[in-house]
Design a protein around this motif. Structure first.
Motif, mmCIF file in Angstrom:
data_model
loop_
_atom_site.group_PDB
_atom_site.id
_atom_site.type_symbol
_atom_site.label_atom_id
_atom_site.label_comp_id
_atom_site.label_asym_id
_atom_site.label_seq_id
_atom_site.Cartn_x
_atom_site.Cartn_y
_atom_site.Cartn_z
ATOM 1 N N ASN A 13 59.203 36.015 61.787
ATOM 2 C CA ASN A 13 58.735 34.671 61.482
ATOM 3 C C ASN A 13 57.234 34.544 61.769
ATOM 4 O OD1 ASN A 13 59.156 31.923 60.679
ATOM 5 N ND2 ASN A 13 59.056 31.351 62.830
ATOM 6 N N ILE A 14 56.778 35.112 62.861
ATOM 7 C CA ILE A 14 55.355 35.077 63.204
ATOM 8 C C ILE A 14 54.534 35.811 62.148
ATOM 9 C CG2 ILE A 14 53.650 35.958 64.863
ATOM 10 C CD1 ILE A 14 55.777 35.273 67.061
ATOM 11 N N ASP A 15 55.005 36.975 61.720
ATOM 12 C CA ASP A 15 54.299 37.729 60.674
ATOM 13 C C ASP A 15 54.187 36.920 59.383
ATOM 14 O OD1 ASP A 15 54.015 39.905 62.353
ATOM 15 O OD2 ASP A 15 55.688 41.032 61.463
ATOM 16 N N LEU A 16 55.289 36.327 58.972
ATOM 17 C CA LEU A 16 55.295 35.568 57.723
ATOM 18 C C LEU A 16 54.468 34.291 57.832
ATOM 19 C CD1 LEU A 16 59.030 36.123 56.775
ATOM 20 C CD2 LEU A 16 57.033 37.090 55.611
ATOM 21 N N ASP B 69 56.747 31.489 50.051
ATOM 22 C CA ASP B 69 58.104 30.973 50.180
ATOM 23 C C ASP B 69 58.946 32.057 50.841
ATOM 24 O OD1 ASP B 69 60.371 29.389 49.879
ATOM 25 O OD2 ASP B 69 60.799 30.189 47.887
ATOM 26 N N PHE B 70 59.378 31.816 52.082
ATOM 27 C CA PHE B 70 60.134 32.844 52.794
ATOM 28 C C PHE B 70 61.298 32.311 53.617
ATOM 29 C CE2 PHE B 70 56.839 31.487 55.728
ATOM 30 C CZ PHE B 70 57.511 31.367 56.928
ATOM 31 N N GLU B 71 61.373 31.005 53.852
ATOM 32 C CA GLU B 71 62.378 30.479 54.765
ATOM 33 C C GLU B 71 63.811 30.757 54.304
ATOM 34 O OE1 GLU B 71 59.983 27.563 54.217
ATOM 35 O OE2 GLU B 71 58.965 27.648 56.156
ATOM 36 N N GLN C 242 66.515 33.072 56.262
ATOM 37 C CA GLN C 242 67.829 32.558 56.645
ATOM 38 C C GLN C 242 68.942 33.429 56.065
ATOM 39 O OE1 GLN C 242 68.103 28.462 55.449
ATOM 40 N NE2 GLN C 242 66.769 27.758 57.101
ATOM 41 N N GLY C 243 68.773 33.851 54.812
ATOM 42 C CA GLY C 243 69.768 34.709 54.175
ATOM 43 C C GLY C 243 69.906 36.049 54.879
ATOM 44 N N THR D 84 60.012 39.674 52.834
ATOM 45 C CA THR D 84 58.564 39.654 52.628
ATOM 46 C C THR D 84 58.079 38.315 52.095
ATOM 47 O OG1 THR D 84 58.822 40.556 50.411
ATOM 48 C CG2 THR D 84 58.412 42.131 52.201
ATOM 49 N N GLY D 85 58.982 37.501 51.612
ATOM 50 C CA GLY D 85 58.598 36.226 51.016
ATOM 51 C C GLY D 85 58.057 36.422 49.614
ATOM 52 N N HIS D 86 57.853 35.327 48.942
ATOM 53 C CA HIS D 86 57.348 35.355 47.577
ATOM 54 C C HIS D 86 56.159 34.404 47.473
ATOM 55 C CE1 HIS D 86 60.969 37.475 46.410
ATOM 56 N NE2 HIS D 86 61.675 36.553 47.045
#
Length: 140
Positions: A17-20, A46-48, A52-53, A84-86
Protein backbone atom coordinates in the motif's frame (compact mmCIF):
# COMPACT_ATOMS: atom_id res chain seq x y z
CA UNK A 1 12.57 -22.52 6.85
CA UNK A 2 9.90 -21.11 4.56
CA UNK A 3 10.02 -17.36 4.06
CA UNK A 4 6.35 -17.02 3.15
CA UNK A 5 4.34 -15.80 6.12
CA UNK A 6 7.31 -14.84 8.29
CA UNK A 7 5.75 -11.44 9.01
CA UNK A 8 2.17 -12.13 8.05
CA UNK A 9 -0.06 -10.67 5.40
CA UNK A 10 -0.60 -7.38 7.23
CA UNK A 11 2.99 -6.25 6.88
CA UNK A 12 3.10 -7.29 3.22
CA UNK A 13 -0.18 -5.46 2.60
CA UNK A 14 0.95 -2.28 4.34
CA UNK A 15 4.26 -2.30 2.45
CA UNK A 16 2.52 -2.70 -0.89
CA UNK A 17 0.00 0.00 0.00
CA UNK A 18 2.85 2.40 0.81
CA UNK A 19 4.54 1.65 -2.53
CA UNK A 20 1.34 2.22 -4.48
CA UNK A 21 0.48 5.40 -2.56
CA UNK A 22 3.95 6.78 -3.39
CA UNK A 23 3.33 6.09 -7.09
CA UNK A 24 -0.07 7.73 -6.83
CA UNK A 25 1.47 10.77 -5.13
CA UNK A 26 3.88 11.15 -8.06
CA UNK A 27 1.02 11.08 -10.58
CA UNK A 28 -1.03 13.62 -8.61
CA UNK A 29 2.03 15.88 -8.28
CA UNK A 30 2.57 15.60 -12.02
CA UNK A 31 -1.03 16.65 -12.62
CA UNK A 32 -0.57 19.71 -10.42
CA UNK A 33 2.70 20.59 -12.15
CA UNK A 34 0.94 20.43 -15.52
CA UNK A 35 -2.05 22.55 -14.51
CA UNK A 36 -1.09 25.14 -17.13
CA UNK A 37 -0.03 22.74 -19.91
CA UNK A 38 -2.34 22.94 -22.93
CA UNK A 39 -4.26 19.72 -23.73
CA UNK A 40 -2.88 17.93 -20.65
CA UNK A 41 -5.12 15.15 -19.35
CA UNK A 42 -4.61 14.31 -15.66
CA UNK A 43 -3.87 10.74 -14.64
CA UNK A 44 -4.45 8.71 -11.52
CA UNK A 45 -3.41 5.31 -10.22
CA UNK A 46 -6.31 2.91 -9.67
CA UNK A 47 -5.19 0.13 -7.34
CA UNK A 48 -7.54 -0.23 -4.36
CA UNK A 49 -9.87 -2.82 -5.94
CA UNK A 50 -6.93 -4.84 -7.24
CA UNK A 51 -5.28 -4.75 -3.80
CA UNK A 52 -8.50 -5.83 -2.08
CA UNK A 53 -8.89 -8.65 -4.61
CA UNK A 54 -5.36 -9.89 -3.95
CA UNK A 55 -6.09 -10.09 -0.23
CA UNK A 56 -9.62 -11.51 -0.41
CA UNK A 57 -9.71 -14.04 -3.22
CA UNK A 58 -6.26 -14.88 -4.39
CA UNK A 59 -5.49 -11.99 -6.71
CA UNK A 60 -3.91 -12.44 -10.11
CA UNK A 61 -0.82 -14.23 -11.38
CA UNK A 62 2.59 -14.31 -9.78
CA UNK A 63 5.23 -11.62 -9.91
CA UNK A 64 8.00 -11.82 -12.44
CA UNK A 65 11.42 -12.74 -11.09
CA UNK A 66 13.66 -10.00 -12.41
CA UNK A 67 16.90 -11.49 -11.12
CA UNK A 68 17.80 -15.19 -10.93
CA UNK A 69 19.09 -14.62 -7.38
CA UNK A 70 15.68 -13.45 -6.12
CA UNK A 71 13.71 -15.81 -3.92
CA UNK A 72 10.32 -16.73 -5.39
CA UNK A 73 7.38 -15.55 -3.31
CA UNK A 74 4.43 -17.79 -2.56
CA UNK A 75 0.94 -17.33 -1.17
CA UNK A 76 -0.33 -13.93 -0.11
CA UNK A 77 3.04 -12.25 -0.59
CA UNK A 78 3.08 -13.27 -4.25
CA UNK A 79 -0.49 -12.09 -4.78
CA UNK A 80 0.22 -8.73 -3.19
CA UNK A 81 3.47 -8.33 -5.09
CA UNK A 82 1.61 -8.80 -8.38
CA UNK A 83 -0.58 -5.74 -7.72
CA UNK A 84 0.69 -2.79 -9.75
CA UNK A 85 -2.42 -0.70 -10.28
CA UNK A 86 -3.55 0.87 -13.51
CA UNK A 87 -2.82 4.39 -14.67
CA UNK A 88 -6.03 5.90 -15.94
CA UNK A 89 -6.79 9.26 -17.47
CA UNK A 90 -9.16 11.37 -15.40
CA UNK A 91 -10.13 14.38 -17.53
CA UNK A 92 -12.18 17.20 -16.10
CA UNK A 93 -15.85 17.37 -17.02
CA UNK A 94 -15.28 20.89 -18.30
CA UNK A 95 -11.72 21.32 -19.60
CA UNK A 96 -10.27 24.81 -19.85
CA UNK A 97 -10.15 26.82 -23.05
CA UNK A 98 -6.67 25.44 -23.76
CA UNK A 99 -7.90 21.84 -23.41
CA UNK A 100 -6.25 21.31 -20.04
CA UNK A 101 -8.24 18.88 -17.89
CA UNK A 102 -6.63 19.58 -14.51
CA UNK A 103 -8.97 20.88 -11.81
CA UNK A 104 -6.45 22.18 -9.30
CA UNK A 105 -8.80 22.06 -6.29
CA UNK A 106 -9.65 18.40 -6.95
CA UNK A 107 -6.01 17.47 -7.42
CA UNK A 108 -5.04 19.18 -4.16
CA UNK A 109 -7.80 17.25 -2.39
CA UNK A 110 -6.58 13.98 -3.90
CA UNK A 111 -3.03 14.85 -2.87
CA UNK A 112 -4.10 15.46 0.73
CA UNK A 113 -6.22 12.31 0.91
CA UNK A 114 -3.44 10.18 -0.54
CA UNK A 115 -0.90 11.70 1.88
CA UNK A 116 -3.15 10.94 4.86
CA UNK A 117 -3.56 7.31 3.72
CA UNK A 118 0.20 7.02 3.14
CA UNK A 119 0.98 8.38 6.61
CA UNK A 120 -1.57 6.07 8.24
CA UNK A 121 -0.03 3.06 6.50
CA UNK A 122 3.47 4.09 7.60
CA UNK A 123 2.29 4.49 11.20
CA UNK A 124 0.59 1.08 11.20
CA UNK A 125 3.68 -0.55 9.68
CA UNK A 126 5.88 1.14 12.27
CA UNK A 127 3.61 -0.16 15.04
CA UNK A 128 3.79 -3.70 13.63
CA UNK A 129 7.58 -3.61 13.58
CA UNK A 130 7.57 -2.13 17.07
CA UNK A 131 5.48 -5.08 18.24
CA UNK A 132 7.94 -7.49 16.62
CA UNK A 133 10.85 -5.71 18.29
CA UNK A 134 9.12 -6.00 21.66
CA UNK A 135 8.51 -9.71 21.10
CA UNK A 136 12.13 -10.31 20.10
CA UNK A 137 13.41 -8.45 23.18
CA UNK A 138 11.18 -10.52 25.41
CA UNK A 139 8.41 -8.02 26.13
CA UNK A 140 10.49 -5.40 27.94
Amino acid sequence: MPIDGIFGTTIDLLGKNIDLRAKSQNLISSNIANAETPNYIPKSLDFEQELQGAVKNGGIGTPAITNPRHLPLKGAAARLQSVTGHVIETPAKTPGADGNGVELENEMGKLLQNQIMFNASVQMLSKKFGDLTTAIKGGN
